[in-house]
Motif scaffolding. Sequence first.
Motif, PDB file in Angstrom:
ATOM      1  N   LYS A  90       0.839  -1.205   0.000  1.00 47.56           N
ATOM      2  CA  LYS A  90       0.000   0.000   0.000  1.00 47.56           C
ATOM      3  C   LYS A  90       0.867   1.245   0.000  1.00 47.56           C
ATOM      4  N   LEU A  91       1.870   1.205   0.836  1.00 48.38           N
ATOM      5  CA  LEU A  91       2.745   2.358   0.987  1.00 48.38           C
ATOM      6  C   LEU A  91       3.463   2.688  -0.317  1.00 48.38           C
ATOM      7  N   ARG A  92       3.816   1.636  -1.056  1.00 52.52           N
ATOM      8  CA  ARG A  92       4.502   1.860  -2.333  1.00 52.52           C
ATOM      9  C   ARG A  92       3.602   2.642  -3.287  1.00 52.52           C
ATOM     10  N   LYS A  93       2.292   2.434  -3.163  1.00 54.49           N
ATOM     11  CA  LYS A  93       1.362   3.198  -3.994  1.00 54.49           C
ATOM     12  C   LYS A  93       1.153   4.604  -3.438  1.00 54.49           C
ATOM     13  N   GLU A  94       1.135   4.708  -2.111  1.00 55.97           N
ATOM     14  CA  GLU A  94       0.846   5.983  -1.448  1.00 55.97           C
ATOM     15  C   GLU A  94       1.966   7.005  -1.591  1.00 55.97           C
ATOM     16  N   LEU A  95       3.196   6.522  -1.418  1.00 56.49           N
ATOM     17  CA  LEU A  95       4.312   7.459  -1.378  1.00 56.49           C
ATOM     18  C   LEU A  95       4.810   7.761  -2.784  1.00 56.49           C
ATOM     19  N   ALA A  96       5.415   8.913  -2.935  1.00 53.83           N
ATOM     20  CA  ALA A  96       5.922   9.352  -4.232  1.00 53.83           C
ATOM     21  C   ALA A  96       6.824   8.286  -4.839  1.00 53.83           C
ATOM     22  N   ALA A  97       6.782   8.188  -6.187  1.00 52.59           N
ATOM     23  CA  ALA A  97       7.609   7.202  -6.886  1.00 52.59           C
ATOM     24  C   ALA A  97       9.077   7.510  -6.618  1.00 52.59           C
ATOM     25  N   GLY A  98       9.909   6.475  -6.693  1.00 45.77           N
ATOM     26  CA  GLY A  98      11.333   6.712  -6.505  1.00 45.77           C
ATOM     27  C   GLY A  98      11.808   6.525  -5.075  1.00 45.77           C
ATOM     28  N   ILE A  99      10.866   6.336  -4.161  1.00 42.23           N
ATOM     29  CA  ILE A  99      11.274   6.060  -2.780  1.00 42.23           C
ATOM     30  C   ILE A  99      11.374   4.550  -2.611  1.00 42.23           C
ATOM     31  N   THR A 100      12.492   4.064  -2.131  1.00 48.81           N
ATOM     32  CA  THR A 100      12.644   2.621  -1.957  1.00 48.81           C
ATOM     33  C   THR A 100      12.099   2.202  -0.590  1.00 48.81           C
ATOM     34  N   ILE A 101      11.123   1.296  -0.637  1.00 53.66           N
ATOM     35  CA  ILE A 101      10.464   0.858   0.590  1.00 53.66           C
ATOM     36  C   ILE A 101      10.646  -0.644   0.720  1.00 53.66           C
ATOM     37  N   GLU A 102      11.146  -1.103   1.839  1.00 51.14           N
ATOM     38  CA  GLU A 102      11.280  -2.541   2.054  1.00 51.14           C
ATOM     39  C   GLU A 102      10.713  -2.908   3.410  1.00 51.14           C
ATOM     40  N   TYR A 103      10.509  -4.206   3.605  1.00 54.56           N
ATOM     41  CA  TYR A 103       9.977  -4.617   4.901  1.00 54.56           C
ATOM     42  C   TYR A 103      10.854  -5.651   5.585  1.00 54.56           C
ATOM     43  N   LEU A 104      10.595  -5.799   6.863  1.00 56.15           N
ATOM     44  CA  LEU A 104      11.379  -6.683   7.715  1.00 56.15           C
ATOM     45  C   LEU A 104      10.434  -7.330   8.717  1.00 56.15           C
ATOM     46  N   HIS A 105      10.487  -8.644   8.854  1.00 56.93           N
ATOM     47  CA  HIS A 105       9.729  -9.257   9.951  1.00 56.93           C
ATOM     48  C   HIS A 105      10.489 -10.446  10.523  1.00 56.93           C
ATOM     49  N   GLY A 106      10.037 -10.867  11.689  1.00 56.74           N
ATOM     50  CA  GLY A 106      10.782 -11.847  12.468  1.00 56.74           C
ATOM     51  C   GLY A 106      10.963 -13.201  11.810  1.00 56.74           C
ATOM     52  N   LYS A 107      10.073 -13.553  10.891  1.00 48.43           N
ATOM     53  CA  LYS A 107      10.157 -14.882  10.307  1.00 48.43           C
ATOM     54  C   LYS A 107      11.068 -14.938   9.081  1.00 48.43           C
ATOM     55  N   MET A 108      11.642 -13.803   8.707  1.00 47.36           N
ATOM     56  CA  MET A 108      12.540 -13.816   7.556  1.00 47.36           C
ATOM     57  C   MET A 108      13.848 -14.504   7.916  1.00 47.36           C
ATOM     58  N   LYS A 109      14.503 -15.062   6.918  1.00 41.85           N
ATOM     59  CA  LYS A 109      15.796 -15.712   7.154  1.00 41.85           C
ATOM     60  C   LYS A 109      16.818 -14.660   7.576  1.00 41.85           C
ATOM     61  N   ALA A 110      17.731 -15.084   8.421  1.00 40.74           N
ATOM     62  CA  ALA A 110      18.742 -14.145   8.930  1.00 40.74           C
ATOM     63  C   ALA A 110      19.452 -13.423   7.781  1.00 40.74           C
ATOM     64  N   ALA A 111      19.766 -14.171   6.719  1.00 42.02           N
ATOM     65  CA  ALA A 111      20.503 -13.553   5.612  1.00 42.02           C
ATOM     66  C   ALA A 111      19.679 -12.451   4.947  1.00 42.02           C
ATOM     67  N   GLU A 112      18.366 -12.707   4.789  1.00 40.05           N
ATOM     68  CA  GLU A 112      17.503 -11.688   4.184  1.00 40.05           C
ATOM     69  C   GLU A 112      17.453 -10.447   5.065  1.00 40.05           C
TER      70      GLU A 112
END
Length: 685
Positions: free
Chosen positions: A495-517
């Motif tokens: 949703k945020l990628r649509k909301e915020l101006a283009a060109g802003i890099t948005i990524e996410y992080l959560h506890g179940k992701m692999k350590a390397a990610e």
Amino acid sequence: MNTASPITALKGVGEKTAALFHRVGVDTVGELLSYYPRTYDVYEKPKNFADLEPDRVQAVTAMLHRTPEGKKAGRYHITTAVLTENGIRLSLSWFNMPYLRNSLLPGRTYIFRGRVQKKKERLSMDQPEIYTPEDYEKLLGTMQPVYGLTGGLSNKTVTKAVRQALDELALDPEYLPEHIRNEQQLAEYNFALRTIHFPVKREDLLLARKRLVFDEFFLFILALRQMKEQTEDTVNACVIRPGAAVETLLSSLPYELTGAQKRVWQEIQSDLAGETVMNRLVQGDVGSGKTVLALLALLSAVESGFQGAMMAPTEVLARQHAESIRELLLGLSMEDCVELLTGSMTAKEKREAYARIESGEARIIVGTHALIQEKVQYARLGLVVTDEQHRFGVRQRETLAGKGLHPHVLVMSATPIPRTLAIIIYGDLDISVIDELPANRLPIKNCVVDESYRPKAYRFIEREVAAGRQVYIICPMVEENPEIEIENVVDYTEKLRKELAAGITIEYLHGKMKAAEKNDIMERFAAGEIQVLVSTTVIEVGVNVPNATVMMVENAERFGLAQLHQLRGRVGRGSHQSYCIFVSGSDSKETRKRLEILNRSNDGFYIASEDLKLRGPGDLFGVRQSGILEFRIGDIFTDALILQAASEEAAKLEKQDPDLSLAEHRGLREKLSEYRRAGLERMSL
Ligand code: ADP
Ligand code: MG
């Protein structure tokens, strides 16, 4: 069956269920009994719509006028129904339960029970439980235990197992000496145990809880005292003194140490060169500059011919420490002596690291708890630093002692606890406090807003990003449901990628992701390649990206204030003005009042004590305050008085019968050694 019996001794608990129990730390019947309910469901009389209060679990009786509606919304299926009573509407919604459309029949009366939300005068319940009036009648007035669960383990399964254990077990005899029970007015142990799981009256529950909280603190304190005795006289075989490299580092820092940092550094130095080994806690609010002190100590160890290890609670943090230490050592051309050791490294990488640690080539070793595993052989370990709430426990000390190592130990913590409590909780450690923030810090600007403010917040975020800054957004939490929580983070990011101006890099992080990610995302965020990081609370601990200036927390009302304060500590770490936006999903006055405390103050100690005052001791099962000092049932803030009492009783006992040899203390002695075997090293204070 006794408390040591495996959980499979219970009827209906097979290998599969036992594996689920194992995931919540329950392997024996005894452990099951101390797997206390997280809270209780109180089945109260259904209310009129007009009397419903926001943010509380309540029940209503209503006739369904039509078949509920079903629709797809992104990944979810949502079933909704609208009830009315005297012109007041209450909307109900359920996620991913399409079959309700067939089972909920128009014309029938049901009881719906759930947390009431009120937004813009509109009432709603998400995921309400559904009962027939007859079924509800049976539950009315009772308190049912609610256990912390893991995927696949249902509350019913736990409840049944506990009930059976209580019914069939030969219970432990009372072990607290009578003089203590009388003095502190404590309920009998078996009564307390039964009542904490299956309370009949609220008054009994409070008594039971008080008893079990007391026990937990009391045993902890006694165990700490024993530990202190064992460690405090350990002769210092690693005399460490800072040399030329420390001098150079100090003079090349881009800032001057604060007065508090200088004082604590003095205290650490005199410990390191003292008669006995150091066991010191450095307590300092987030951003007070603990890391540089750790580095000074580590570098001193290296200069005195020893190795120093630094242990962090997460891999992300360990990596970050390794990076920033390497950077600070660049000027001394010593960056090559820093070794990183984490669980996600390949077997080959690990082998190579082990070899460098064993040969002594690696001088400063940074990592997670992998650092003290059996396989790691140190050439000359002289100092262990642990960062952020990672207690260096009995088990770790013993592992090292088994290798003939008795290093100095420096524990660093940002947990805002008042000194009187710290002295008790960290009874085995000497305490230093960094009570001053670096002078270049601009105080963080805070605001508490409701959800309608979101678009404005997004525009603000865009402006900060345009100015070169970075942003954290903490996503709505989903209670007790990690799967939905992950979807939430992913959805929110999209949703945020649509909301915020283009060109802003948005990524996410959560506890179940692999350590390397996770590492990859964190590294890119630290390098400024990612501007907006959407995350669950995994970000909470210790991460340092000084260029990040905005912290936006969704559903701020669901967090303890101490935790929010920790989150806020991720910004305001550099010289730019930083901002914290707490978005509250609730209109309730109490919630606002609580969050306003954060608005008023940036002082962790103050915040924690105000929160406690506001909620009062009656709110026993509300938001857990610390979430850091993980006792099973006690909470050091809410139960501060019991903690004091337990500490006083422990002191008395020490005078009266230091090694618990009197007949009346035999039960206690046994309980204590059982606790030391099982309990203490589990605690991650
Ligand atoms: P914490 O105590 O939360 O671990 P850190 O050690 O990560 O805090 O320090 C936070 C930031 O403050 C870092 O970027 C660090 O370089 C900087 N810092 C530390 N000490 C000082 C100081 N005396 N003056 C200015 N900045 C400092
Ligand atoms: Mg830190």
